[in-house]
Motif scaffolding. Structure first.
Motif, PDB file in Angstrom:
ATOM      1  N   ASP A 148       6.429  45.939 -17.569  1.00 17.54           N
ATOM      2  CA  ASP A 148       7.548  45.727 -16.640  1.00 17.54           C
ATOM      3  C   ASP A 148       7.842  47.086 -16.025  1.00 17.54           C
ATOM      4  N   THR A 149       7.305  47.296 -14.826  1.00 16.84           N
ATOM      5  CA  THR A 149       7.314  48.615 -14.208  1.00 16.84           C
ATOM      6  C   THR A 149       8.512  48.792 -13.299  1.00 16.84           C
ATOM      7  N   ASP A 189      20.240  52.421  -8.655  1.00 18.76           N
ATOM      8  CA  ASP A 189      20.222  51.362  -9.667  1.00 18.76           C
ATOM      9  C   ASP A 189      21.189  51.652 -10.805  1.00 18.76           C
ATOM     10  N   GLN A 241      10.332  52.522  -7.246  1.00 16.31           N
ATOM     11  CA  GLN A 241      10.894  52.282  -5.921  1.00 16.31           C
ATOM     12  C   GLN A 241       9.952  52.798  -4.832  1.00 16.31           C
ATOM     13  N   THR A 242      10.192  52.341  -3.603  1.00 17.31           N
ATOM     14  CA  THR A 242       9.441  52.867  -2.465  1.00 17.31           C
ATOM     15  C   THR A 242       9.482  54.396  -2.504  1.00 17.31           C
ATOM     16  N   ARG A 296      20.851  46.856  -8.368  1.00 20.37           N
ATOM     17  CA  ARG A 296      21.361  47.862  -7.446  1.00 20.37           C
ATOM     18  C   ARG A 296      22.875  47.991  -7.558  1.00 20.37           C
ATOM     19  N   ARG A 316      13.230  44.021  -0.706  1.00 20.29           N
ATOM     20  CA  ARG A 316      14.428  44.855  -0.656  1.00 20.29           C
ATOM     21  C   ARG A 316      15.108  44.707   0.701  1.00 20.29           C
TER      22      ARG A 316
HETATM   23  C1  WTA Z   1      14.221  47.073  -8.115  1.00 19.45           C
HETATM   24  C2  WTA Z   1       9.639  48.119  -5.437  1.00 19.45           C
HETATM   25  C3  WTA Z   1      14.213  46.188 -12.447  1.00 19.45           C
HETATM   26  C4  WTA Z   1      15.229  48.189  -8.297  1.00 19.45           C
HETATM   27  C5  WTA Z   1       8.646  48.775  -6.384  1.00 19.45           C
HETATM   28  C6  WTA Z   1      14.728  49.256  -7.346  1.00 19.45           C
HETATM   29  C7  WTA Z   1      13.291  46.778 -10.427  1.00 19.45           C
HETATM   30  C8  WTA Z   1      14.191  48.432  -6.210  1.00 19.45           C
HETATM   31  C9  WTA Z   1      12.013  46.847 -11.005  1.00 19.45           C
HETATM   32  C10 WTA Z   1      13.145  49.137  -5.424  1.00 19.45           C
HETATM   33  C11 WTA Z   1      11.891  46.519 -12.406  1.00 19.45           C
HETATM   34  C12 WTA Z   1      11.860  47.374  -8.912  1.00 19.45           C
HETATM   35  N1  WTA Z   1      13.019  46.208 -13.065  1.00 19.45           N
HETATM   36  N2  WTA Z   1      14.377  46.460 -11.150  1.00 19.45           N
HETATM   37  N3  WTA Z   1      10.724  46.515 -13.038  1.00 19.45           N
HETATM   38  N4  WTA Z   1      11.147  47.213 -10.042  1.00 19.45           N
HETATM   39  N5  WTA Z   1      13.154  47.098  -9.126  1.00 19.45           N
HETATM   40  O1  WTA Z   1      11.692  50.033  -2.955  1.00 19.45           O
HETATM   41  O2  WTA Z   1      16.494  47.717  -7.901  1.00 19.45           O
HETATM   42  O3  WTA Z   1      10.963  47.620  -2.761  1.00 19.45           O
HETATM   43  O4  WTA Z   1      15.730  50.150  -6.930  1.00 19.45           O
HETATM   44  O5  WTA Z   1      10.222  49.090  -4.645  1.00 19.45           O
HETATM   45  O6  WTA Z   1      13.661  47.251  -6.829  1.00 19.45           O
HETATM   46  O7  WTA Z   1      12.579  48.277  -4.470  1.00 19.45           O
HETATM   47  P1  WTA Z   1      11.361  48.751  -3.610  1.00 19.45           P
END
Ligand code: WTA
Length: 695
Positions: free
Chosen positions: A459-460, A548, A463-464, A563, A574
């Protein structure tokens, strides 16, 4: 096996932790945990067989590497970086950083002065190592049976042809190229061709509307836009080229003319003859690209030269151009991919994300290919022709690592186990989840049903902005807890802070921040370094603020809670609430709008919009539909509100600020938790809103 006396000795020697790494002192508890999956302690251990073959096979092996990575980042990362090809080595330092706004401009640099090329490392290096015949990409089309494949040697030729064409039409190092393609092989090919010549790609997810695409084109002013005529999603054909046509009209009006639109003919979706065409601007890919040589010299770029821009949502209406650079991103995506999925050369890897999002950048294209992996690229929809499609694909290609989003897990879970159990899935060995917190029940279904209770789930969390994984299981190293992203990756120092920005130790919850830079971090927001600092580094001086919320349990596991800003995660996409609001208020009958996220069974979060109409306009079903349409047209179908709530007025403070806290409670029907409404300019609006809840 994990609780041997050896472990115990290590635990004792680990009690003195280096400063900055105190947050994982509770790892001890993991090591001592009962090696059994049980409801009481919620620990799910990797099997002995899995751990034994894993790259990182015990908590103490992780610990040793982690400790080194935070105590000596330069040594740790330069050792890893040495496994890549650098035309010239970095000079004089491995990295330099200023994360603290109070000490001047925020700046991260990794491997500065080094010259490299990510395409060369991801493709040429594999061919030169003798793996030219290995399959790089298996492509699975929308229709079962429509498929293809490219070996590394073939991939290299395709990339070179396009790179040569791009150079021929004048694209140079540093120029932007906008890519608006679905999941065809041409999408990663195009990204890599840009990287090869030092051009900066900006992939726009092909679900974005013409207006959103135009906005991005206007911001980064590309020399070329690359698209295809159409794509089939399930049984529906979407005419992408027409969306690009409108976007180009719009960008032209805004002083950003684009002289070339390279269009791939996606024959299974649409014939050439049926495609609208602008002579002089539009060129068929198939007419030009194959005529170019299959070899193309590499442009050696500085590690800190830009690699790509990817627009993402923030708390204002204007998307942010997240900028990643070549060297650090390369090292980081490759390394995180390898460890978080316990990658072995025999693996067949499939990530269901679209390359239009960061997950597709880092973990469809770059991370896996840098490791020489075989990657499945899937064009279609995961429930077409039926809900068994994913497992059909898993069996067809003998997928060993399957990486997806909780929203897909939940939607397939609803369809019943038969769609899954009908297929063998015995090739699977590691599962992955990304995009939003995975709820424990979805985690369990994924683990027990999809993975037959034998595949660890990574469970990774990332974020972007972070470029790659930040908090993630290393699947063979420690026990998992359903719903927790577990522990930080090498070099990452997460901290949980309170409202004032004070670090909180031990078991706690608060805002998740990161201390110190890491190689994959974004370097700026394109054209707006000030916004970069204000959004991410000013809220808590001295840290990168993730946006987060997070808690850490007694065992030191991290649990992401979603968030804390005005960004919502809808089906792992997102979306900024402000973007949806600005689309809504552009409707001539909408006076005001306030959008909040609300829990949604499948999507994780749904979009709930409170809408105040212009004086005298009556509510109607037709109007509701046209408001939703406005959002679809301005952002994309994936951002369409799930609920429009008519609002004669919005709860505002006397200074005119909308109290979203109250709106969130109304949206989630937690009416007894509205809290203090006495500070509102007009408290009666709350009752009106509640009365209109079901309209
Ligand atoms: C959420 C996606 C919980 C989080 C890779 C983050 C997660 C946002 C998880 C970024 C996870 C992503 N567990 N929350 N494993 N992975 N998030 O930029 O809120 O599209 O700040 O990147 O997704 O979204 P982004």
């Amino acid at each position: 096996s994990l609780a041997s006396s050896d472990h115990l000795r290590h635990v004792e020697s680990m009690t003195q932790l280096p400063s900055g790494a105190g947050q994982i002192s509770h790892l001890n508890a993991v090591i001592l945990g009962e090696p059994l999956a049980s409801e009481e302690n919620d620990l799910v251990f990797p099997s002995h067989d899995f751990s034994r073959q894993a790259l990182v096979s015990s908590p103490e092996q992780y610990w040793k590497m982690y400790k080194r990575s935070v105590e000596d980042p330069a040594g740790f990362w330069s050792e890893i970086a040495s496994q890549f090809y650098w035309r010239e080595k970095w000079y004089p330092e491995v990295y330099s950083e200023n994360i603290d706004v109070s000490k001047g401009t925020v700046k991260f640099e990794w491997f500065k002065g080094a010259r490299t090329n990510i395409c060369y490392n991801a493709v040429d290096q594999n061919v030169e190592a003798g793996n030219g015949g290995k399959v790089a990409i298996y492509w699975e089309g929308n229709e079962p049976g429509d498929d293809g494949q490219l070996t590394y040697a073939e991939l290299l030729e395709k990339i070179c042809q396009l790179a040569n064409y791009l150079k021929h039409v004048g694209v140079q190092k540093g120029d932007a190229v906008v890519i608006y393609l679905p999941m065809l092989m041409e999408l990663p090919i195009t990204m890599l061709a840009c990287a090869r010549i030092g051009a900066v790609h900006s992939v726009v997810f092909a679900g974005f509307s013409a207006e959103s695409l135009a906005q991005r084109i206007i911001d980064c002013k590309p020399k070329v836009v690359i698209t295809c005529n159409a794509v089939k999603r399930g049984s529906k054909a979407i005419h992408l080229k027409e969306i690009v046509d409108s976007a180009l009209v719009e960008s032209d009006k805004n002083g950003v003319p684009v002289g070339l639109c390279l269009t791939f003919e996606n024959q299974s979706a649409m014939k050439r003859e049926d495609t609208k065409w602008t002579e002089g601007r539009d060129v068929w890919w198939q007419d030009v690209v194959p005529q170019f040589p299959t070899k193309c010299a590499v442009e050696w770029v500085d590690a800190e030269d830009p690699l790509f821009l990817l627009y993402t949502s923030g708390s204002t209406g204007k998307p942010k151009g997240v900028l990643h650079t070549a060297g650090g991103y390369m090292v980081y995506t490759a390394t995180t991919f390898k460890y978080a999925f316990d990658y072995k050369p025999s693996d067949i890897y499939w990530c269901t994300a679209d390359c239009g999002w960061i997950t597709g950048h880092s973990y469809v294209t770059y991370g896996p290919l840098l490791n020489g992996a075989t990657v499945v690229v899937f064009e279609g929809a995961p429930n077409y022709p039926d809900s068994g499609r994913c497992w059909d694909i898993v069996d067809k290609y003998k997928v060993t690592i399957f990486y997806t989003a909780p929203t897909l897990v939940r939607s397939l879970m609803r369809e019943g186990n038969e769609y899954v159990t009908h297929y063998s899935r015995k090739s699977l060995r590691v599962l992955g989840s990304v995009g939003e917190p995975i709820n424990p029940s979805a985690w369990r279904w994924f683990y027990n049903v999809v993975g037959d209770s034998r595949c660890p789930i990574s469970d990774t969390w990332w974020q972007t902005e972070t470029g790659g994984f930040m908090i993630t299981p290393l699947p063979g190293a420690w026990s998992q807890k359903p719903g927790s992203a577990t522990f930080p990756f090498f070099g990452v120092q997460p901290v949980i802070v309170d409202e004032k920005g004070n670090e909180i130790e031990g078991e706690c919850s608060g805002y998740l921040c990161i201390k110190r830079s890491w190689p994959g971090a974004f370097r700026t927001l394109y054209g707006d370094h000030e916004r970069y600092e204000t959004t991410y580094f000013k809220p808590f001086a001295g840290y990168y603020f993730t946006g987060d919320g997070c808690s850490r349990d007694k065992d030191g596991y991290y649990w992401l809670t979603g968030r804390v800003d005005d960004v919502i995660n809808v089906s792992g996409h997102r979306i900024g609430t402000a973007e949806v609001e600005s689309a809504l208020v552009s409707h001539p009958h909408c006076a005001e709008a306030a959008v909040v996220g609300v829990e949604h069974e499948i999507k994780g979060q749904g979009i709930y919009a409170f809408v105040t109409l212009v004086e005298g306009v009556p509510y109607s079903e037709e109007l509701r539909k046209s408001l939703i349409l406005v959002v679809r047209n301005q952002i994309g179908a994936f951002a369409a509100p799930d609920k429009i709530h008519w609002a004669p007025g919005l709860p505002k403070t006397r200074s005119g600020k909308i109290m979203r806290r109250i709106l969130r409670k109304i949206a989630s029907r937690q009416l007894d938790e509205l809290g203090d409404t006495s500070t509102l300019a007009d408290p009666s609006v709350v009752d009106q809103l509640i009365a209109l809840s079901d309209c």
